[in-house]
Design an enzyme around this catalytic site. Structure first.
Site, PDB file in Angstrom:
ATOM      1  N   ALA A 194       4.276  -8.275   2.045  1.00 35.86           N
ATOM      2  CA  ALA A 194       5.094  -7.733   0.967  1.00 35.86           C
ATOM      3  C   ALA A 194       6.366  -8.447   0.722  1.00 35.86           C
ATOM      4  O   ALA A 194       7.587  -7.893   0.950  1.00 35.86           O
ATOM      5  CB  ALA A 194       5.534  -6.469   1.499  1.00 35.86           C
TER       6      ALA A 194
ATOM      7  N   ASP B  97       1.390  -2.287  12.979  1.00 33.46           N
ATOM      8  CA  ASP B  97       1.164  -1.722  11.747  1.00 33.46           C
ATOM      9  C   ASP B  97      -0.081  -0.999  11.575  1.00 33.46           C
ATOM     10  O   ASP B  97      -0.688  -0.945  10.394  1.00 33.46           O
ATOM     11  CB  ASP B  97       1.382  -2.824  10.476  1.00 33.46           C
ATOM     12  CG  ASP B  97       1.685  -2.228   9.307  1.00 33.46           C
ATOM     13  OD1 ASP B  97       2.086  -0.953   9.220  1.00 33.46           O
ATOM     14  OD2 ASP B  97       1.679  -2.768   8.231  1.00 33.46           O
TER      15      ASP B  97
ATOM     16  N   HIS C  91       9.443  -4.948   2.273  1.00 33.34           N
ATOM     17  CA  HIS C  91       8.731  -4.722   1.180  1.00 33.34           C
ATOM     18  C   HIS C  91       9.614  -5.079  -0.226  1.00 33.34           C
ATOM     19  O   HIS C  91      10.152  -4.363  -1.024  1.00 33.34           O
ATOM     20  CB  HIS C  91       8.348  -3.016   0.618  1.00 33.34           C
ATOM     21  CG  HIS C  91       7.282  -2.999   1.664  1.00 33.34           C
ATOM     22  ND1 HIS C  91       5.947  -2.955   1.156  1.00 33.34           N
ATOM     23  CD2 HIS C  91       7.238  -2.592   2.998  1.00 33.34           C
ATOM     24  CE1 HIS C  91       5.129  -2.483   2.175  1.00 33.34           C
ATOM     25  NE2 HIS C  91       5.827  -2.503   3.358  1.00 33.34           N
TER      26      HIS C  91
ATOM     27  N   ALA D 150       0.859  -1.148   0.038  1.00 30.63           N
ATOM     28  CA  ALA D 150       0.131   0.004   0.002  1.00 30.63           C
ATOM     29  C   ALA D 150       0.840   1.120   0.109  1.00 30.63           C
ATOM     30  O   ALA D 150       0.351   2.328  -0.044  1.00 30.63           O
ATOM     31  CB  ALA D 150      -0.947   0.118   1.161  1.00 30.63           C
TER      32      ALA D 150
ATOM     33  N   ALA E 297      -3.944  -3.155   3.099  1.00 29.11           N
ATOM     34  CA  ALA E 297      -3.186  -1.758   3.477  1.00 29.11           C
ATOM     35  C   ALA E 297      -2.697  -2.083   5.142  1.00 29.11           C
ATOM     36  O   ALA E 297      -2.879  -3.311   5.428  1.00 29.11           O
ATOM     37  CB  ALA E 297      -3.955  -0.594   3.592  1.00 29.11           C
ATOM     38  N   GLY E 298      -2.551  -1.040   5.894  1.00 27.20           N
ATOM     39  CA  GLY E 298      -1.943  -1.303   7.245  1.00 27.20           C
ATOM     40  C   GLY E 298      -3.373  -2.036   7.976  1.00 27.20           C
ATOM     41  O   GLY E 298      -4.498  -1.907   7.655  1.00 27.20           O
TER      42      GLY E 298
END
Length: 373
Positions: free
Chosen positions: A214, A268, A189, A134, A302-303
């Site tokens: 990720a 996160d 990531h 994200a 996302a988070g």
């Protein structure tokens, strides 16, 4: 101040029954009682240490807004997180610098009703485009030690974790240079294969950002980053235990693979944490929250919108022993951040602690020996 007849979590990572004395914001005496703890005894554990979160209450650390960061820290304290290291997003340098300035100010002000800021986690912007998740692709960069150095100067050395995808051009030199400064380098990531990841670990990476998320999966002929990390005893790893980012079975597998000494539970959490379902923003991108799950418009997760205390409760419900879960949300992240003055109920440590009822309900929060109203 004296807290009597509690089941407390000792620095040996086991529960005991006894009395705790606190003076001048520190644990000064811990006395174990001979009789066993009653079934209905309260449990006292160290204040939680979240080494990777972005925001809550509608605020994001990377907004660079001091009032927003203070509100974040106040929310965290009430939710049982007494120390934290906010994480940057992938944004322009001037935005990241402004966020670093707010962190320094919060450290200096140290509001009594707020969680203590124990560092900064520089998550972006040195990521693989394939595994950006994200994060905003418009601001991805190749590893740049000069950028890190400038931000660290602005942060007055508060950056304690620096993330990088080890397969990127220039990453190995970057890892070595950052490692020399005493900052923990984390693989994040990343689309690295096993050999690329192993090279990163040899160069100085000692941490992995949100395991499983990720990064390529752990396959029997392509073990990738996860396999390379698992076989190095000096490498710790983060784990999001909100029940959404990682399946409970994979969480149990992670504990078998890495063991409780090497895992750091994280939230996160993003700006929508603490808010109702709806829409929020993350690094200039619109995020939709439904049923506790946050996604971009294309469905990318996302988070989280979870607190670390919620993640602790979830991990316990997944079958991880409470002794191991608490260690992974206190002592381990404190060590990874170089903030070992917190994270344990031990004589001389900062008196940040939580009093919990059964089954794992948050009753009271103490920060530097003072009970939150």
């Amino acid at each position: 101040m004296r807290i009597e007849r509690v089941r407390y979590y000792g620095e040996d990572f086991h529960f005991h029954y006894g009395d705790i004395e606190i003076e001048d914001g520190r644990f000064t005496q811990i006395t174990e009682r001979e009789e066993p703890a009653p079934e209905d005894a309260d449990t006292l554990i160290p204040g939680l240490v979240d080494m990777h979160l972005h925001g809550n209450s509608g605020a994001d650390f990377s907004d660079g807004d001091y009032d927003g960061l203070t509100e974040m820290a106040r929310f965290l304290a009430g939710a049982g997180t007494t120390s934290f290291s906010p994480a940057t997003l992938t944004l322009p340098e001037e935005d990241l610098a402004r966020a670093c300035e707010t962190a320094v100010r919060l450290r200096e002000d140290a509001p009594a009703d707020c969680a203590s800021i124990a560092g900064i986690t520089m998550e972006g912007p040195f990521f693989s485009e394939k595994k950006k998740g994200a994060q905003n692709a418009a601001y991805l960069k190749k590893p740049d030690f000069g950028l890190f150095t400038r931000l660290q100067e602005t942060a007055e050395n508060m950056i304690r974790v620096a993330c990088v995808a080890p397969e990127l051009p220039g990453a190995i030199d970057y890892i070595r240079d950052v490692k020399k400064t005493g900052v923990t380098v984390s693989a994040a990531h990343s689309d690295a294969d096993y050999d690329q990841a192993a090279a990163g670990f040899r160069a100085g990476i000692t941490h992995v950002t949100h395991l499983f998320n990720a990064m390529p999966p752990f396959l029997h002929r392509a073990p990738g980053l996860i396999g390379a990390a698992a076989e190095r005893e000096d490498v710790t790893t983060e784990l999001i235990c909100d029940g959404i980012h990682v399946h409970p079975s994979a969480i149990r597998a992670a504990f078998r693979l890495f063991g409780p000494k090497r895992i750091c539970l994280i939230s996160d959490a993003m700006a929508a944490c603490g808010l109702a379902d709806g829409e929020s923003m993350l690094g200039g991108q619109r995020v939709t929250i439904r049923g506790g799950k946050a996604t971009l418009s294309d469905g990318t997760i996302a988070g989280s919108v979870a607190t670390l205390f919620h993640c602790v409760r979830q991990a316990i419900s997944f079958g991880i022993p409470p002794e191991d879960v608490i260690r992974c949300a206190t002592a381990n992240p404190a060590r990874a951040l170089g903030a070992e003055y917190v994270g344990a109920v031990a004589v001389g440590k900062q008196a940040d602690c939580l009093v919990c009822g059964t089954p794992w309900t948050l009753k009271d929060v103490y920060i530097r020996g003072k009970r939150l109203a």
